[in-house]
Design an enzyme around this catalytic site. Structure first.
Site, PDB file in Angstrom:
ATOM      1  N   SER A 132       0.566  -1.436   0.127  1.00 24.27           N
ATOM      2  CA  SER A 132       0.009  -0.181  -0.061  1.00 24.27           C
ATOM      3  C   SER A 132       1.059   1.828  -0.159  1.00 24.27           C
ATOM      4  O   SER A 132       1.952   1.134   0.739  1.00 24.27           O
ATOM      5  CB  SER A 132      -0.724  -0.191   1.500  1.00 24.27           C
ATOM      6  OG  SER A 132      -2.043   1.052   1.571  1.00 24.27           O
ATOM      7  N   TYR A 174      -2.777   0.595  10.035  1.00 18.44           N
ATOM      8  CA  TYR A 174      -2.812  -0.197   8.727  1.00 18.44           C
ATOM      9  C   TYR A 174      -1.446  -0.084   8.228  1.00 18.44           C
ATOM     10  O   TYR A 174      -1.318  -1.166   7.592  1.00 18.44           O
ATOM     11  CB  TYR A 174      -3.761   0.156   7.750  1.00 18.44           C
ATOM     12  CG  TYR A 174      -4.314  -0.384   6.302  1.00 18.44           C
ATOM     13  CD1 TYR A 174      -4.649  -1.329   5.890  1.00 18.44           C
ATOM     14  CD2 TYR A 174      -3.475   0.547   5.071  1.00 18.44           C
ATOM     15  CE1 TYR A 174      -4.146  -1.853   4.906  1.00 18.44           C
ATOM     16  CE2 TYR A 174      -3.687   0.064   3.703  1.00 18.44           C
ATOM     17  CZ  TYR A 174      -3.924  -1.008   3.584  1.00 18.44           C
ATOM     18  OH  TYR A 174      -3.796  -1.046   3.097  1.00 18.44           O
ATOM     19  N   LYS A 188       1.150  -2.889   6.621  1.00 22.44           N
ATOM     20  CA  LYS A 188       1.866  -3.306   5.401  1.00 22.44           C
ATOM     21  C   LYS A 188       3.516  -3.604   5.604  1.00 22.44           C
ATOM     22  O   LYS A 188       4.243  -3.826   4.988  1.00 22.44           O
ATOM     23  CB  LYS A 188       1.541  -2.326   4.885  1.00 22.44           C
ATOM     24  CG  LYS A 188      -0.523  -2.755   4.339  1.00 22.44           C
ATOM     25  CD  LYS A 188       0.087  -3.670   3.673  1.00 22.44           C
ATOM     26  CE  LYS A 188      -1.994  -3.624   3.405  1.00 22.44           C
ATOM     27  NZ  LYS A 188      -1.842  -5.249   2.051  1.00 22.44           N
TER      28      LYS A 188
END
Length: 281
Positions: free
Chosen positions: A68, A92, A96
Site C-alpha cells: 500500500s 494499517y 503493510k
C-alpha cells in the site's frame, strides 16, 4: 478459509502444485486500524507469517504481495517514488510496512531462492467493465467509492467528506485513483516478470500518476451517470493525508505496464456493477 490457519494452508499446498502466490488477504480500513490496532496486527501479520512458513516448507518461492501507498511519508507533496521516505501514520500502513520488512528479511536469508514483488497500491476503484465483478463490502464500507455508489442507489442519504480545509486546490483530499482492471493487469505482469527473471525483490507503485480530489471524483461520477451525489463536510480523520499520488514510471519501465482507464471509466464501470447487482453478490 482464514490464512492464519496453518492446517488449512498446509492442506491447500499439499493438494495443489503451487508455483507462486499473489497475497491479497488482509484488513484495509485506515480508520478501523487506528481504533483497533491489535486486530490489524493480528490479522495482517499473522496471516502473512503463516503463509510464508508454509510457502517455505513446500518450496514455493515466488510471491507478489499486495502492499500500500500508506507506507509512505504523508508530508510528501510531489509524486511518490519507490525510494521516497517511508513513514506510515496509521496502524494499517504500519502493518503493510512490517510485512514488506518480513518479506525482505526472508529474501535476504536466501537471495538465490526467492522471487518477490511488493506492489504498492494507490486507490483502486471501479469494477470489471462487464458489470459482473465488482466490490461488495460487507457491513458499512470504509472506502469512498462504495459509499458514492450507495448514495447513488439511495441506500444512504449523503456522502461524508472528511475535511474541506486540506492544502489542495479545492480543500478536499487528493488521491491517485486506479481502475481495478489496470491493477489486476499489474499483478499478472509482475508475476510474469518474476517467472522470467532471476531471483530478486522489487518494490513497485501501481497508480496512474494523476491526482483527483474528492470533489472532482464526485463531479465526474455525476457527469457520467447523471445522478446527483449529495454530500456534507466533516472534520478530518486521524491518519489521513492531503495528497497521495504515484510516480509509476518504474512499473512502466520494468513491467511494460500502462494504466489504460480514466476516472470516467472507473465511475461508469463501478456504477454498472452497482446497477446490475443492487444487493451485491
Amino acid at each position: 478459509g482464514d490464512m492464519r490457519d496453518k492446517n488449512l494452508l498446509r492442506q491447500l499446498f499439499s493438494e495443489f502444485e503451487i508455483d507462486a502466490v499473489i497475497h491479497f488477504a488482509g484488513l484495509k480500513s485506515v480508520g478501523e486500524s487506528v481504533n483497533n490496532p491489535i486486530k490489524y496486527w493480528e490479522f495482517n501479520l499473522g496471516s502473512t507469517l503463516c503463509l510464508m512458513k508454509i510457502m517455505q516448507k513446500f518450496c514455493c518461492n515466488c510471491l507478489v504481495f499486495s502492499s500500500s501507498a500508506t507506507i509512505y511519508d504523508s508530508s510528501i507533496n510531489k509524486r511518490i517514488e519507490e525510494n521516497s521516505k517511508i513513514k506510515p501514520i496509521n496502524s494499517y500502513g504500519n502493518t503493510k510496512l512490517a510485512i514488506e520488512t518480513l518479506i525482505k528479511d526472508i529474501f535476504l536469508s536466501s537471495k538465490s531462492l526467492w522471487k518477490m514483488a511488493n506492489l504498492r497500491y494507490f486507490n483502486p476503484i471501479g469494477a470489471h467493465e462487464s458489470g459482473l465483478i465488482g466490490e461488495d463490502p460487507k457491513g458499512e464500507p470504509n472506502n469512498i467509492f462504495p459509499l458514492i455508489l450507495r448514495v447513488a442507489s439511495k441506500k444512504i442519504n449523503k456522502l461524508e467528506i472528511f475535511g474541506n480545509d486540506w492544502p489542495t486546490h479545492d480543500g478536499t483530499g487528493i488521491r491517485d485513483y486506479i481502475h481495478v482492471e489496470d491493477l489486476a493487469e499489474g499483478h499478472i505482469k509482475a508475476l510474469d516478470f518474476l517467472f522470467k527473471n532471476q531471483s530478486q525483490i522489487i518494490n513497485l507503485n501501481l497508480g496512474t500518476g494523476l491526482g483527483t480530489s474528492v470533489l472532482e471524483l464526485i463531479r465526474t461520477f455525476e457527469k457520467v451517470t447523471n445522478i446527483e451525489i449529495p454530500f456534507a463536510y466533516s472534520p478530518r480523520r486521524i491518519g489521513d493525508s492531503p495528497s497521495v499520488v504515484a510516480d509509476n514510471s518504474l512499473a512502466k519501465e520494468i513491467l511494460g505496464w500502462n494504466p489504460k482507464k480514466n476516472i470516467a471509466d472507473m465511475c461508469n464501470d463501478g456504477w454498472k456493477w452497482q446497477s446490475y447487482n443492487p444487493n451485491g453478490y
